[in-house]
Design an enzyme around this catalytic site. Structure first.
Site, PDB file in Angstrom:
ATOM      1  N   LYS A  54      -6.780   7.886   5.488  1.00  0.00           N
ATOM      2  CA  LYS A  54      -5.560   7.140   5.846  1.00  0.00           C
ATOM      3  C   LYS A  54      -4.414   8.108   6.122  1.00  0.00           C
ATOM      4  O   LYS A  54      -3.667   7.943   7.094  1.00  0.00           O
ATOM      5  CB  LYS A  54      -5.178   6.161   4.722  1.00  0.00           C
ATOM      6  CG  LYS A  54      -6.075   4.940   4.669  1.00  0.00           C
ATOM      7  CD  LYS A  54      -5.884   4.093   3.411  1.00  0.00           C
ATOM      8  CE  LYS A  54      -6.943   2.987   3.368  1.00  0.00           C
ATOM      9  NZ  LYS A  54      -6.918   2.170   2.154  1.00  0.00           N
ATOM     10  N   GLN A  98      -3.923   1.673  -3.405  1.00  0.00           N
ATOM     11  CA  GLN A  98      -5.372   1.703  -3.174  1.00  0.00           C
ATOM     12  C   GLN A  98      -6.089   0.950  -4.298  1.00  0.00           C
ATOM     13  O   GLN A  98      -5.834   1.175  -5.484  1.00  0.00           O
ATOM     14  CB  GLN A  98      -5.849   3.159  -3.092  1.00  0.00           C
ATOM     15  CG  GLN A  98      -7.303   3.329  -2.724  1.00  0.00           C
ATOM     16  CD  GLN A  98      -7.665   2.857  -1.314  1.00  0.00           C
ATOM     17  OE1 GLN A  98      -6.840   2.882  -0.408  1.00  0.00           O
ATOM     18  NE2 GLN A  98      -8.891   2.409  -1.130  1.00  0.00           N
ATOM     19  N   ASP A 121      -0.899  -4.079   3.604  1.00  0.00           N
ATOM     20  CA  ASP A 121      -2.230  -4.632   3.341  1.00  0.00           C
ATOM     21  C   ASP A 121      -2.249  -6.150   3.527  1.00  0.00           C
ATOM     22  O   ASP A 121      -3.319  -6.750   3.564  1.00  0.00           O
ATOM     23  CB  ASP A 121      -2.630  -4.351   1.875  1.00  0.00           C
ATOM     24  CG  ASP A 121      -3.473  -3.098   1.716  1.00  0.00           C
ATOM     25  OD1 ASP A 121      -4.295  -2.821   2.592  1.00  0.00           O
ATOM     26  OD2 ASP A 121      -3.302  -2.413   0.679  1.00  0.00           O
TER      27      ASP A 121
HETATM   28  N1  GUN Z   1      -9.839  -0.684  -1.202  1.00  0.00           N
HETATM   29  C1  GUN Z   1     -10.827  -1.012  -0.345  1.00  0.00           C
HETATM   30  N2  GUN Z   1     -10.324  -1.545   0.784  1.00  0.00           N
HETATM   31  C2  GUN Z   1      -8.983  -1.561   0.640  1.00  0.00           C
HETATM   32  C3  GUN Z   1      -7.903  -1.984   1.474  1.00  0.00           C
HETATM   33  O1  GUN Z   1      -8.080  -2.497   2.590  1.00  0.00           O
HETATM   34  N3  GUN Z   1      -6.660  -1.823   0.948  1.00  0.00           N
HETATM   35  C4  GUN Z   1      -6.449  -1.294  -0.275  1.00  0.00           C
HETATM   36  N4  GUN Z   1      -5.195  -1.197  -0.692  1.00  0.00           N
HETATM   37  N5  GUN Z   1      -7.416  -0.897  -1.077  1.00  0.00           N
HETATM   38  C5  GUN Z   1      -8.678  -1.021  -0.616  1.00  0.00           C
END
Ligand code: GUN
Length: 286
Positions: A54, A98, A121
């Protein structure tokens, strides 16, 4: 005839390139560089990889990216304090915590605490509510990516039967909402661990979305010939990444299928970048 392989990596690269261009013009007209802050608590190995990807993608798209690493023993209160600081920092446009979080942390109260205007998100209840009502502020990254992948092989999903395996807050539930919303107009069935006679339902699917987190769960006998199969799963088996779909045999039956890796995964990041730019725009206009 074997299925068309839907190239998520290529589509995501095009989307990222487009966002990069939009970031350039946004920054040159406003003087503001979109800034995403990612919060990682603990040492989960998969999360470390996702977070690194990311950060890299943000920088490649001309955005600022900051990673806050917190120890595994972090308390809910400590994390809430950090999020409060980030919410009140005008130089931060997007906040991503996360998941999964260590078990002592109250995940819901954390997700509720992120400013809905910075919630890239789309996990905040206000943003989820807006999706339910068909007036999204941010599109949830993975489900939006699945819709874009379907769009690569299907002009219109109107009237199609979409079967979603999994009812998670991150993928299954919002996926069902995007597929049923006006414009997409699919007829949606959501299946979960208590669903009876799953193969009878999956065999009816024109579009089958697998998001259950079980390696090779979907077998060829569960798939309607010609179906579009979207595999959201990322499972590690003997040091290899495999999806929720038994790829080889299912690719013989399906009309189109996403690979793992190189399918849904890259799309999630591409949509995160898109949302970060959208968040910067929203805050610029606030
Ligand atoms: N963990 C796995 N997929 C995601 C996601 O799309 N966003 C976040 N914040 N954590 C994750």
């Amino acid at each position: 005839m074997p299925a068309t392989v839907i190239d998520g990596k290529g589509l995501a690269a095009r989307l990222r390139e487009q966002t990069k261009g939009e970031v350039e013009s946004f920054t040159s007209s406003t003087g503001v560089q979109p800034h995403l802050v990612v919060v990682l608590v603990g040492e989960d190995p998969a999360s470390q990889v996702y977070v690194r990807n990311k950060e890299r993608a943000c920088k490649a798209a001309g955005m600022q990216s900051t990673l806050h690493r917190l120890p595994n023993e972090t308390t809910t209160e400590e994390l809430l304090t950090l999020i409060d600081q980030l919410n009140n920092d005008a130089g931060v446009h997007g906040i991503l915590v996360q998941l999964p979080l260590p078990k002592q942390i109250d995940e819901q109260s954390i997700l509720d605490s992120v400013s809905p205007l910075k919630d890239v998100d789309a996990f905040h209840p206000e943003n989820v509510g807006r999706i339910v009502q068909g007036r999204p502020r941010f599109l949830p990254c993975t489900p939006a990516g699945c819709m874009q992948l379907i769009g690569e092989v299907c002009e219109s999903t109107a009237g199609m039967h979409a079967v979603v395996l999994g009812r998670s807050e991150i993928v299954g539930k919002p996926m069902g909402l995007l597929l049923m919303q006006r414009g997409a107009d699919a007829t949606v069935t959501i299946c979960h661990s208590r669903t009876r006679d799953l193969p009878a339902l999956t065999k009816q699917a024109d579009i089958l979305i697998a998001a259950i987190g079980k390696a090779n769960f979907v077998t060829a006998d569960m798939v309607k010939p010609g179906a579009i199969v979207i595999d959201v799963g990322i499972n590690r088996v003997d040091d290899k990444l495999v999806g929720d779909v038994e790829y080889g045999p299912v690719a013989e039956v399906a009309g189109a299928i996403t690979p793992v890796p190189g399918g849904v995964g890259p799309m999630t990041i591409a949509n995160l970048l898109k949302n970060t730019l959208a968040a910067a725009r929203i805050q610029q206009n606030a």
